[in-house]
Design a protein around this motif. Structure first.
Motif, PDB file in Angstrom:
ATOM      1  N   VAL A  83       0.838  -1.203   0.000  1.00 15.39           N
ATOM      2  CA  VAL A  83       0.000   0.000   0.000  1.00 15.39           C
ATOM      3  C   VAL A  83       0.869   1.248   0.000  1.00 15.39           C
ATOM      4  O   VAL A  83       0.584   2.223  -0.702  1.00 15.39           O
ATOM      5  CB  VAL A  83      -0.947  -0.006   1.216  1.00 15.39           C
ATOM      6  CG1 VAL A  83      -1.801   1.256   1.239  1.00 15.39           C
ATOM      7  CG2 VAL A  83      -1.833  -1.248   1.200  1.00 15.39           C
ATOM      8  N   VAL A  84       1.949   1.223   0.775  1.00 13.65           N
ATOM      9  CA  VAL A  84       2.872   2.362   0.813  1.00 13.65           C
ATOM     10  C   VAL A  84       3.481   2.605  -0.567  1.00 13.65           C
ATOM     11  O   VAL A  84       3.578   3.753  -1.027  1.00 13.65           O
ATOM     12  CB  VAL A  84       3.978   2.123   1.868  1.00 13.65           C
ATOM     13  CG1 VAL A  84       5.053   3.210   1.774  1.00 13.65           C
ATOM     14  CG2 VAL A  84       3.382   2.090   3.272  1.00 13.65           C
ATOM     15  N   MET A  85       3.868   1.517  -1.248  1.00 15.06           N
ATOM     16  CA  MET A  85       4.461   1.673  -2.574  1.00 15.06           C
ATOM     17  C   MET A  85       3.441   2.197  -3.574  1.00 15.06           C
ATOM     18  O   MET A  85       3.772   3.024  -4.434  1.00 15.06           O
ATOM     19  CB  MET A  85       5.071   0.365  -3.062  1.00 15.06           C
ATOM     20  CG  MET A  85       5.818   0.496  -4.379  1.00 15.06           C
ATOM     21  SD  MET A  85       6.678  -1.010  -4.925  1.00 15.06           S
ATOM     22  CE  MET A  85       8.127  -0.969  -3.864  1.00 15.06           C
ATOM     23  N   VAL A  86       2.201   1.723  -3.477  1.00 17.79           N
ATOM     24  CA  VAL A  86       1.145   2.253  -4.349  1.00 17.79           C
ATOM     25  C   VAL A  86       0.973   3.752  -4.119  1.00 17.79           C
ATOM     26  O   VAL A  86       0.855   4.535  -5.073  1.00 17.79           O
ATOM     27  CB  VAL A  86      -0.187   1.516  -4.109  1.00 17.79           C
ATOM     28  CG1 VAL A  86      -1.336   2.259  -4.810  1.00 17.79           C
ATOM     29  CG2 VAL A  86      -0.123   0.089  -4.632  1.00 17.79           C
ATOM     30  N   GLY A  87       0.980   4.170  -2.851  1.00 24.08           N
ATOM     31  CA  GLY A  87       0.847   5.591  -2.540  1.00 24.08           C
ATOM     32  C   GLY A  87       2.000   6.407  -3.098  1.00 24.08           C
ATOM     33  O   GLY A  87       1.800   7.506  -3.633  1.00 24.08           O
ATOM     34  N   LEU A  88       3.217   5.871  -2.973  1.00 26.51           N
ATOM     35  CA  LEU A  88       4.391   6.566  -3.514  1.00 26.51           C
ATOM     36  C   LEU A  88       4.280   6.674  -5.025  1.00 26.51           C
ATOM     37  O   LEU A  88       4.568   7.735  -5.607  1.00 26.51           O
ATOM     38  CB  LEU A  88       5.653   5.808  -3.113  1.00 26.51           C
ATOM     39  CG  LEU A  88       6.978   6.375  -3.633  1.00 26.51           C
ATOM     40  CD1 LEU A  88       7.205   7.782  -3.111  1.00 26.51           C
ATOM     41  CD2 LEU A  88       8.146   5.456  -3.231  1.00 26.51           C
TER      42      LEU A  88
END
Length: 372
Positions: free
Chosen positions: A172-177
């Motif tokens: 999820v963090v990578m998707v947000g980035l």
């Protein structure tokens, strides 16, 4: 050294378990490659307008899960075959082999770029693609893997040290980035750099941050598969959980599509929303990929044996990839001049024969390797 690198290449593109090969993962990878061959075999000879509507949906619609499935299994493979060795005395050697495998894949990516583009493009266009000023389409996923193998070997030790909540949150963090950089950062107006990292609407690429979350999900699933695959009850529970996640994504897709479902399915079949990734395409593609992975985990060795040609293709996916690309672009397009000149039925027949030939080629070369 070259023999060891070859073994590691087969472990990254088709990884087996560290305590015995997990053939169900070979089957899942083989399903991804087989769907990719169906897509490439037909689209490599025909335009979308030459494909009958009743074959676009459902036949070519289903092929859109192949890329997500391929990347998921890549993450699973890393978790099963390499993650257990992180921090051991053998890890530096294995890390080096992962990096060298990336070099091998980069070589094939550039060579197959020439193979793909030589039929329709000028030499200067091919040179631009070799220098990352533009990108091919059919072989571009190899470029994604080559670059991924430059950072994955250094990321795995960090992943192993992460607390479980952080691992779960990391996709999820990578998707947000990815979302922030894609919409708010323009990479100094360097389109190739943007394409390689987050994708660009004018370039057919697989961005590292755009597709990287699937690697992380694959790592999570791979650790569970490595732990529970040999335990029948736990394996069935795991397969059911993966299938439930697939169902959630498909239900969300159906809910968002609503009465426009036929149009949405046709749009996905025609690659709308694939590059850069859009929500509807990814819901369908990842949902389908998780379903196939659940089927592989549930069917285990029995499924891998019953559908052996698919398992064989998945046992050496790099070889399957370069074989089918060379046959399509050198054999069908150039030598036989079948580009836009055959019927859909003929193109599909050739593609199904190519699937069989790919499995036979892998089997034959494995036999020769075993005898020499």
């Amino acid at each position: 050294m070259s023999g060891a690198v070859g073994v590691q290449a087969r472990q990254v593109f088709p990884v087996g378990a560290h305590n015995g090969r997990i053939r169900a993962i070979d089957w899942a990878r083989g399903a991804a490659v087989s769907l990719m061959i169906v897509s490439h075999g037909v689209n490599g000879l025909l335009s979308f307008d030459q494909i009958p509507i009743w074959h676009m949906v459902p036949v070519h619609l289903v092929t859109k899960i192949s890329s997500s499935l391929f990347i998921l299994v890549f993450g699973v493979a890393l978790a099963v075959a390499f993650l257990p060795h992180v921090g051991t005395a053998d890890w530096p050697r294995r890390r080096l082999k992962l990096l060298l495998t990336g070099v091998i894949i980069l070589f094939w990516y550039k060579l197959l770029t020439v193979v793909e583009m030589s039929h329709l493009f000028e030499p200067e266009d091919i040179v631009n693609a070799l220098l990352y000023q533009s990108f091919p389409s059919y072989v571009e996923i190899l470029g994604f893997y080559a670059i991924a193998l430059l950072w994955v070997p250094f990321f795995l030790p960090l992943w192993k040290r992460m607390a479980l909540p952080l691992r779960i949150a990391s996709p999820v963090v990578m998707v947000g980035l990815w979302y922030y950089l894609y919409h708010h950062f323009h990479f100094w107006n360097n389109e190739p750099l943007q394409a390689l990292l987050v994708e660009h609407e004018d370039h057919y690429t697989w961005g590292q941050l755009a597709r990287g979350p699937l690697i992380l999900v694959g790592l999570l699933l791979g650790e569970l598969i490595a732990r529970y695959y040999r335990k029948p009850l736990a394996r069935r529970v795991l397969a059911g959980s993966i299938a439930a996640a697939s169902a959630v994504l498909i239900v969300i897709f159906l809910g968002l599509a609503g009465t426009d479902l036929p149009q949405e399915l046709m749009a996905i079949a025609r690659n709308q929303g694939k590059h850069p990734p859009e929500l509807m395409f990814m819901l369908f593609s990842v949902g389908g990929a998780l379903f196939v992975l659940a089927l592989a985990v549930l069917g285990a060795e029995k499924l891998a044996t019953a559908l052996k040609p698919i398992t064989v293709i998945g046992s050496d996916a790099l070889k399957a990839f370069y074989f089918h690309i060379i046959v399509i672009f050198v054999g069908f397009r150039y030598l036989l001049d079948y580009f836009h000149s055959v019927s859909y039925a003929y193109a599909m027949t050739l593609t199904l024969l190519l699937l069989l030939a790919t499995a036979l080629w892998i089997q034959l070369t494995a036999w020769i390797r075993a005898k020499t």
